[in-house]
Design an enzyme around this catalytic site. Structure first.
Site, mmCIF file in Angstrom:
data_model
loop_
_atom_site.group_PDB
_atom_site.id
_atom_site.type_symbol
_atom_site.label_atom_id
_atom_site.label_comp_id
_atom_site.label_asym_id
_atom_site.label_seq_id
_atom_site.Cartn_x
_atom_site.Cartn_y
_atom_site.Cartn_z
ATOM 1 N N ARG A 214 -20.731 12.697 13.001
ATOM 2 C CA ARG A 214 -21.145 11.988 11.790
ATOM 3 C C ARG A 214 -22.177 10.897 12.042
ATOM 4 O O ARG A 214 -23.171 10.802 11.328
ATOM 5 C CB ARG A 214 -19.906 11.366 11.131
ATOM 6 C CG ARG A 214 -19.000 12.405 10.575
ATOM 7 C CD ARG A 214 -17.764 11.810 9.978
ATOM 8 N NE ARG A 214 -16.990 12.882 9.346
ATOM 9 C CZ ARG A 214 -15.814 12.717 8.781
ATOM 10 N NH1 ARG A 214 -15.245 11.535 8.770
ATOM 11 N NH2 ARG A 214 -15.197 13.726 8.222
ATOM 12 N N HIS B 292 -18.146 5.238 4.345
ATOM 13 C CA HIS B 292 -17.078 6.174 4.092
ATOM 14 C C HIS B 292 -15.750 5.707 4.662
ATOM 15 O O HIS B 292 -14.712 5.856 4.055
ATOM 16 C CB HIS B 292 -17.497 7.502 4.725
ATOM 17 C CG HIS B 292 -16.447 8.533 4.776
ATOM 18 N ND1 HIS B 292 -15.812 8.983 3.653
ATOM 19 C CD2 HIS B 292 -15.898 9.212 5.799
ATOM 20 C CE1 HIS B 292 -14.925 9.908 3.998
ATOM 21 N NE2 HIS B 292 -14.945 10.043 5.297
ATOM 22 N N LEU C 108 -6.495 11.270 8.316
ATOM 23 C CA LEU C 108 -5.201 11.658 7.757
ATOM 24 C C LEU C 108 -4.161 11.655 8.860
ATOM 25 O O LEU C 108 -3.020 11.237 8.683
ATOM 26 C CB LEU C 108 -5.308 13.053 7.129
ATOM 27 C CG LEU C 108 -6.280 13.169 5.956
ATOM 28 C CD1 LEU C 108 -6.302 14.598 5.424
ATOM 29 C CD2 LEU C 108 -5.888 12.230 4.840
ATOM 30 N N ALA D 253 -0.225 5.996 5.158
ATOM 31 C CA ALA D 253 0.502 5.104 6.052
ATOM 32 C C ALA D 253 1.575 4.332 5.297
ATOM 33 O O ALA D 253 2.722 4.243 5.747
ATOM 34 C CB ALA D 253 -0.466 4.143 6.726
ATOM 35 N N GLY E 73 -0.576 4.568 0.442
ATOM 36 C CA GLY E 73 -1.305 5.741 0.912
ATOM 37 C C GLY E 73 -0.491 6.462 1.980
ATOM 38 O O GLY E 73 0.726 6.310 2.041
ATOM 39 N N GLY F 150 0.845 -1.194 0.000
ATOM 40 C CA GLY F 150 0.000 0.000 0.000
ATOM 41 C C GLY F 150 0.874 1.236 0.000
ATOM 42 O O GLY F 150 1.966 1.247 0.566
#
Lengths: 648, 254, 260
Positions: A337, A408, A448, A44, A42, A40
C-alpha cells in the site's frame, strides 16, 4: 514514563504460552466482583466486552453510535489473514509473523507480532463457530485468497463484507452477554475523559449524546478500543464519527502516545471531487488483482484527459505509463500500500494526474475484460463497479476507474506493553487505538486480525492478570465516584464544553476541521519534509487559537447537539495533530507509511535509518504550550533481521 | 388469518363449483341444493358452524391486525410512495370490509331470502329422487346422497316438490334487478383481488414457500383468483344476458 | 463525472426532542452539486443554518459508505430514497432534478421514537438480537474451522441473510411498521447453519417474542421491506422464519422445547 514492554521469557514461539501460564487467575466466584469498562464496540471492543462478560466479569461497554453493531470495523471489505495454511502453499505462523514484521518496515515489536500470528488461527475457528458465513469452496471447506501483495493465500473473506461479518459475529456474542446481564451496554455515550486515582485508571467520564448528561463511571480496569485517528485529515475512508478523543484524553492523563506519524494511505480510493465532500470511499484493494494502474506518459496527454478533450480509452498504448509494473516488475500492480500510494502521488505531482483536480490515476480493467470476459470481472467485482458508478456516475466497464490514495488506517496509537496495558496502570488499549502490531505500515487484511486477536484472545487474559495481581479482591468494585479525581475530571469536561459554547464566534466546527485536514494532508500526508512539518506545527497552533476564539456553536449542552459533538472531536484533533507533526519531524528517516522526502534513494524509494530510529517513539504530554517529551522503546530483532524492503 | 383464510378459500372454491351447475339443467342445482339442505347427521349445520367460525376468526384477526398495525405507526408519513407492493396487498382491509357486507347481503338474498321473501315460494318438482334412483341419477351425480339416506327422511314419492333455486338465482340476477348483479360482479372482482394477495400470503405466513416456490405459488394464486372471479361472475352475467332464465317465472307465484 | 448544480427545496421534519411536538420546515438550497451525496447536501445545509444562527438538523450517519446502517431518513416517502439497493449515504444528488422539492421525515414507528429531528431510537432491534441472535458458544473454545464442512450453497445463502445492516428501513417502509424482515434475516442466517441448529427452536421463539413485545406491527406479506432493503434481503427469509416459528411453536406445545 515506564516503558518496560514486559515481554515474556523464552523463545518467541513460547512467549505467549509462558505469559498465559504466568498470568494470575481470578477465582470464578470473585470475577463478578470486578468491574471492567470497555470503550468502543468494534472488533476489539465488542470482542473484549463479550469475552470478559463470558468469563464472568461485570462489564460496561460504551459506544457513541446508536448500536454497538455500527462500529467502523464494519466497513472493512477485503478479509482477514490467518496462518491456517489451508491452501498448502507454504504458509505458517512464522511466515505470517515474518511478513507482518517486514511489511511493517521493521518498526514493530517482534513478540507482539508473533502472538498476533499465533492467535490468528484461533480467530478463524472462533468466527466459524459464531456462524460467520465465510466464503467456501464446493467441498465445504473455507476459501482463501491472496490479498494485499501477500505471496500465499491466507486471507479469509465473506464477499466484500468481511469486516461486517466479523463485527456482527462479535456483536452476536456481545448481544448474548447483554441479554444475560453480564454486560451493560451504553449506546450514544461518548467517553470524554479517563479518571485516575493515585495514578491508576479507575473510571471514565461520558456524555450522554441524547440528553447531554455528564456521567461518572467507576471500574477496576478500563479498556479503550476506540479506533484510529485518520479523521485528523478530515477526508479519509473512516466513518464520519471516528475520532481521537478517547486516546487523546488518555494521553493527556499520562498515557504515552506511540508513533503517531505512522499513518496508512490506502492506494485505491475514489478521488476527491469537490469541496462539498465529507469522506473518501475506499474501493477494495482486491481490484488491483485484475486492474492495471497507469497515467499518461506525457503531461500534455494528461492535461487533455483532465479537461475531457480526450477519452482515456483513446490514449495509445505507447503513451501510457504503467508505472507500478515498470518500477516493481515482480509485484507490479500488487505492490504494498505505501509504495503504490507514493507512486501515485509522484505521478500526479509530476503533472500527469488524470482526475479533474489533477489528483487521480487510472485503474484499468480493459485488459482483464478482454482476457477473461466481462462476465468474469462482473462476477468478481460487480458490486464494486456498481458502487463506483453510483458515486462517480462513470461506468468502469467502459472507461477506466480513477483512483487516488486516501488516509485509511493509523498504525500509531497509545503505547502498550506486551499485555496491552498503556503506561497508565489499569488502562488497556486494544485494536487500532494501540500502536502494537503493524509497525510503520499495515498489511492488507491484518487490521481485522489484530482487532479480534486483541479483543478475543489478549485483553481478557491480560485484564484478568492485572485484576488478579494488582486489585485485591477486598477492593474490587469499591471505587467511589465521589472521589475528588472524578469531580476534577467531570469539571474539566464540563468547563471545556461550556467554553466551546460560550465563544460564539463565526467558524463552524466543520469548517475548522476541513482546514486542519488540508494542513495535515499537505504537510503530514504521504510525503513529509522538515520545513513543511515545522510550518504545519505553527499553522496548527494558529488554527487551534482561532478555534478557541472564533468557534460558533448552536444550541446548548443539555440536548442532542451534533455540532457540539463535532467541536469536541475537532478540538482534540487540533491538539493531537501537533503531536503527529512533532513525531513526523523527529523521525528523521523514511519507513513504511512515513515518508520523509529527505530520505529516499535516487529512485525515490524510502530509506530507513536503523541506527538511529530502530525504536518506538513514545510521547509524553507536557501541556499544550510545551513541546511533548519523547521517550524511546528500543526495538530488538532476534528473529527477523531488518533488511531493505524490496518489492522489485 | 392464514388458517381461517385457508378454510374460506376452500369454501369459495367448492361454492363456485356448486354454482356452476347453473349452466347445466335446472334439476342439477335444484337437486344439489335440496340435498345440501337435507344432509344427514346435521352436517349442514356442522359446515355452517365451521364457516361461521372461520369468518368470525378471519374478521377478528383482521381487525386485531389492523389495530395492532395502526398502533405500531401512530404518526403517519406525510409524503407517501410505494415501491413494489401490489394494489391487492395494500387494499386487503378495504376489499375484506366490503366483502363482509357482501356476505351478509348474499345470505339475506339467497339463504335467508328476506330481501325477496317471495323467493320462498318458488317450487319445482323433481322426478325420481329416491326409490329406484331412476331417471335423475343418469343426469346428476347427486344420486350418491340417496345411498346415504336411502332409509332416511326422503319421501317415498316418485316426484318431489323442492325449492326452485335455479329460478331464484335467475330472477335474483334478472335484468329487473340489474343493480344487484352489478354489485355481485363488483364484489367478485374484489374477492378476486382479495384472493390474489390472500392465497400467496397464506403460503408465506405458514412458511410454506421458498425462493423456488415463490413465483409458482404467486402464479397459482393468480390463476385461482381469476378462475374464482370468472366462475362466480359468469352467473349474474348469464342471467343479465338472458342465457339463464327462470323456469318458474316469479309472476306465476304471485 | 459531469457535475452540475441544481436548486432544491427541502421540507424537513424538525422536532426538538422526544417529548416535543414536531413540524415541517422548508429550506431552499441553491447550487447543490449533483456529485455530492445526499448527506453532504445536508452537511452544507447545516453549515448554512449555523451561519444563520439556527439549529442544524440532527440526522444519523457514520460510515457514509452504506455498511454501518446508521443513516436513516425517509426521503419522499421512501426510506433511503427511491433508488434500489442504496442507503441514504449512498444516494447522490444526481438522482434529483433542478427545482425538485424533497420531503425528509424520520423513520415513523412506535418502537422507534424520534430522538431529535430526523434521529430515531432503534434500540429495540438490539433487544431482538439479545433475545437470540447468536450462537451460544464460548470464545476460545472452538474446534478447527474446517472440521465442519458447510456447502458453498448453504454458506452463500447464509451470507445473503447475513448481509443485513440493521438500518431499520424495512420497519420504516412497512405500512404496518413490522420488523419481520430484519428479524427473519438473523433467525434464518443462524438457523440454517449447522452451528445454529441446536438452538433453532428456542431462537425462533425468543426472537419473534422479543419482536412482538417491542410493539412492531404484523407482517401482511406486502413486500415493501424487500424492495426498500438496501441490501436486498429477500422476503423468502420471512417465510423461512414463519416455518421455523410454526414448527417451534408446535414443539413447544408438545413440551419438546425447554424453557424459552
Amino acid at each position: 514514563m515506564n516503558l518496560d514492554a514486559n515481554i515474556p521469557e523464552g523463545p518467541i514461539e513460547q512467549k505467549w504460552t509462558n505469559a498465559k501460564f504466568k498470568y494470575k487467575l481470578v477465582n470464578p466466584a470473585n470475577k463478578r466482583k470486578y468491574s471492567v469498562i470497555v470503550v468502543g464496540s468494534g472488533l476489539a471492543g465488542a470482542g473484549a466486552a463479550a469475552t470478559l462478560g463470558e468469563l464472568g466479569y461485570n462489564v460496561k461497554c460504551f459506544c457513541y453510535q446508536d448500536s454497538p453493531r455500527r462500529a467502523h470495523s464494519i466497513a472493512a471489505q477485503g478479509g482477514i489473514n490467518a496462518a491456517k495454511n489451508y491452501q498448502n502453499d507454504g504458509d505458517s505462523i512464522f511466515r505470517l509473523f515474518y511478513d507482518t514484521v517486514k511489511g511493517g518496515d521493521f518498526r514493530s515489536r517482534e513478540a507482539n507480532v508473533y502472538r498476533l500470528a499465533e492467535v490468528s488461527n484461533n480467530i478463524i475457528d472462533q468466527c466459524v463457530a459464531q456462524g460467520v458465513p465465510f466464503a467456501r469452496e464446493y467441498g465445504g471447506m473455507l476459501d482463501n485468497r491472496s490479498f494485499g501483495g501477500a505471496q500465499v493465500s491466507r486471507t479469509f473473506y465473506a464477499r466484500g463484507q468481511t469486516g461486517q461479518q466479523l463485527l456482527l459475529g462479535a456483536y452476536h456474542s456481545l448481544s448474548r452477554q447483554i441479554g444475560l446481564g453480564q454486560v451493560k451496554m451504553y449506546n450514544r455515550h461518548e467517553m470524554l475523559d479517563v479518571v485516575l486515582i493515585d495514578g491508576v485508571a479507575k473510571g471514565i467520564i461520558t456524555r450522554n449524546l441524547v440528553t447531554g448528561k455528564i456521567d461518572r463511571w467507576a471500574a477496576d480496569a478500563v479498556v479503550l478500543a476506540t479506533g484510529g485517528y485518520s479523521t485528523v485529515f478530515f477526508l479519509s475512508t473512516n466513518a464520519a464519527g471516528c475520532n481521537v478523543t478517547a486516546a487523546w484524553r488518555a494521553h493527556r492523563r499520562g498515557a504515552g502516545f506511540a508513533n503517531p506519524c505512522y499513518t496508512q494511505i490506502h492506494p485505491t480510493c475514489i478521488p476527491q471531487e469537490g469541496e462539498h465532500q465529507s469522506k473518501l470511499t475506499l474501493m477494495s484493494e482486491s481490484l488491483r488483482n485484475d486492474g492495471r494502474v497507469w497515467v499518461p506518459k506525457s503531461k500534455d496527454v494528461a492535461k487533455k484527459v483532465r479537461l475531457g478533450e480526450m477519452k482515456p480509452s483513446d490514449v495509445a498504448e505507447e503513451d501510457r505509463d504503467y508505472y507500478l509494473e515498470r518500477k516493481y516488475p515482480s509485484f507490479g500492480n500488487l505492490a504494498p500500500r505505501d509504495i503504490s500510494s507514493r507512486a501515485a502521488k509522484e505521478a500526479c505531482d509530476d503533472g500527469r494526474g488524470v482526475a479533474p483536480t489533477g489528483f487521480g490515476v487510472f485503474l484499468d480493467f480493459a485488459d482483464a475484460i478482454n482476457r477473461l470476459g466481462k462476465h468474469v470481472i462482473e462476477e468478481r467485482y460487480g458490486n464494486l463497479f456498481d458502487m463506483y458508478e453510483n458515486i462517480t456516475g462513470v461506468n468502469a466497464y467502459e472507461q477506466p476507474m480513477q483512483i487516488y490514495p486516501a488516509p485509511h488506517y493509523t498504525m500509531g496509537g497509545l503505547w502498550v506493553d506486551y499485555n496491552l496495558m498503556t503506561s497508565i496502570p489499569g488502562l488497556f488499549a486494544a485494536g487500532e487505538c494501540n500502536f502494537s502490531d503493524h509497525g510503520a505500515n499495515r498489511l492488507g487484511a491484518s487490521a481485522l486480525m489484530q482487532g479480534l486477536a486483541d479483543g478475543y484472545f489478549v485483553v481478557p487474559y491480560a485484564v484478568g492478570n492485572y485484576l488478579g495481581s494488582e486489585v485485591p479482591i477486598g477492593k474490587a468494585g469499591k471505587i467511589d465516584i465521589n472521589d475528588p479525581a472524578f469531580a476534577e475530571a467531570e469539571d474539566a469536561v464540563r468547563s471545556k464544553i461550556d467554553k466551546m459554547l460560550s465563544i460564539k464566534g463565526h467558524s463552524s466546527p466543520r469548517s475548522i476541521h476541513i482546514e486542519l485536514g488540508k494542513i495535515m494532508i499537505n504537510h503530514c500526508g504521504m510525503a513529509r519534509d522538515a520545513d513543511g512539518l515545522k510550518e504545519a506545527i505553527s499553522m496548527i497552533r494558529d488554527l487551534r487559537q482561532r478555534f478557541w476564539k472564533d468557534l460558533k456553536l448552536p444550541g446548548s449542552s443539555h440536548e442532542l447537539n451534533i455540532e457540539l459533538e463535532r467541536a469536541g472531536r475537532v478540538a482534540d484533533h487540533l491538539e493531537f495533530a501537533e503531536l503527529m507533526c512533532y513525531d513526523a519531524l523527529d523521525r528523521d528517516e523514511s519507513c513504511g507509511g512515513h515518508f520523509r522526502v529527505e530520505h529516499q534513494t535516487e529512485e525515490g524509494e524510502a530509506t530507513r535509518d536503523d541506527e538511529n530510529f530502530s525504536h518506538v517513539s513514545v510521547w509524553e504530554f507536557k501541556g499544550l504550550d510545551q513541546p511533548p517529551q519523547k521517550h524511546a522503546e528500543p526495538l530488538v530483532f532476534d528473529y527477523v533481521k531488518p533488511g531493505v524492503r524490496s518489492y522489485k | 388469518m392464514a388458517l381461517s383464510g385457508l378454510v374460506l378459500v376452500g369454501f369459495v372454491c367448492g361454492h363456485m363449483l356448486g354454482n356452476l351447475q347453473m349452466f347445466l339443467h335446472s334439476d342439477w342445482i335444484n337437486e344439489y341444493a335440496y340435498k345440501l339442505q337435507h344432509l344427514p347427521y346435521g352436517l349442514l349445520w356442522v359446515v355452517r358452524t365451521v364457516m361461521l367460525i372461520a369468518v368470525v376468526a378471519h374478521v377478528i384477526t383482521a381487525v386485531m391486525l389492523v389495530l395492532e398495525n395502526h398502533r405500531a405507526r401512530p404518526e403517519k408519513y406525510v409524503a407517501r410512495d410505494t415501491l413494489q407492493a401490489s394494489f391487492a396487498s395494500r387494499t386487503m382491509r378495504y376489499t375484506g370490509f366490503i366483502l363482509f357486507f357482501f356476505i351478509i347481503f348474499h345470505l339475506m338474498h339467497f339463504t335467508i331470502q328476506n330481501v325477496h321473501p317471495e323467493f320462498k315460494d318458488l317450487e319445482v318438482r323433481l322426478e325420481g329422487v329416491s326409490g329406484s334412483h331412476g331417471s335423475l341419477e343418469s343426469r346428476t351425480i347427486w344420486g350418491v346422497y340417496d345411498k346415504l339416506s336411502a332409509h332416511g327422511e326422503f319421501p317415498e314419492s316418485e316426484a318431489l316438490a323442492v325449492h326452485d333455486v335455479y329460478s331464484m338465482v335467475a330472477i335474483g340476477f334478472s335484468p329487473t334487478y340489474w343493480y344487484v348483479s352489478v354489485f355481485y360482479i363488483i364484489s367478485m372482482g374484489l374477492l378476486c383481488y382479495h384472493l390474489m394477495h390472500g392465497i400467496s400470503s397464506m403460503f408465506q405466513s405458514l412458511g410454506l414457500r421458498n425462493a423456488i416456490w415463490r413465483v409458482r405459488l404467486d402464479r397459482i394464486a393468480l390463476v385461482i383468483s381469476l378462475v374464482v372471479f370468472v366462475g362466480f361472475a359468469s352467473i349474474p352475467v348469464a342471467c343479465l344476458t338472458g342465457l339463464i332464465e327462470p323456469i318458474t317465472p316469479l309472476v306465476a307465484v304471485h | 463525472m459531469s457535475e452540475r448544480n441544481i436548486s432544491i427545496t427541502l421540507k424537513v421534519w424538525r422536532q426538538k426532542d422526544a417529548d416535543s411536538a414536531g413540524a415541517f420546515e422548508t429550506y431552499r438550497m441553491e447550487s447543490v452539486s449533483t456529485s455530492s451525496s445526499f448527506l453532504e447536501m445536508l452537511d452544507l445545509l447545516n453549515e448554512q443554518l449555523i451561519e444563520e444562527d439556527k439549529d442544524p438538523i440532527a440526522f444519523d450517519h457514520d460510515c457514509r459508505e452504506g455498511i454501518c446502517g446508521m443513516c436513516s431518513l425517509v426521503i419522499n416517502g421512501i426510506p433511503h430514497g427511491k433508488n434500489k439497493l442504496q442507503t441514504t449515504c449512498q444516494l447522490h444528488m444526481r438522482s434529483f432534478r433542478d427545482g425538485d422539492t424533497i420531503t425528509i421525515e424520520p423513520y415513523r414507528s412506535k418502537p422507534f421514537p424520534v430522538t431529535r429531528d430526523l434521529v430515531v431510537d432503534r434500540t429495540p432491534m438490539d433487544t431482538i438480537m439479545q433475545a437470540g441472535g447468536y450462537v451460544t458458544q464460548r470464545i476460545g473454545a472452538a474446534q478447527d474451522a474446517n472440521a465442519l464442512p458447510i456447502s458453498k450453497e448453504l454458506a452463500d445463502k447464509a451470507m445473503d441473510a447475513a448481509a443485513c445492516i440493521g438500518c431499520g428501513a424495512c420497519v420504516a417502509v412497512c405500512p404496518n411498521a413490522s420488523a419481520m424482515l430484519f428479524t427473519s434475516a438473523k433467525v434464518s442466517q443462524l438457523n440454517m447453519l449447522p452451528q445454529g441448529k441446536p438452538e433453532k427452536d428456542r431462537r425462533a421463539l425468543r426472537m419473534v417474542g422479543a419482536m412482538d413485545a417491542a410493539g412492531f406491527g404484523n407482517c401482511t406479506n406486502i413486500g415493501e421491506c424487500e424492495a426498500a432493503c438496501p441490501k436486498g434481503i429477500s422476503l423468502d427469509f420471512i417465510a423461512r422464519m414463519n416455518r421455523d416459528y410454526a414448527v417451534a411453536s408446535v414443539k413447544q406445545f408438545l413440551g419438546m422445547v425447554g424453557s424459552v
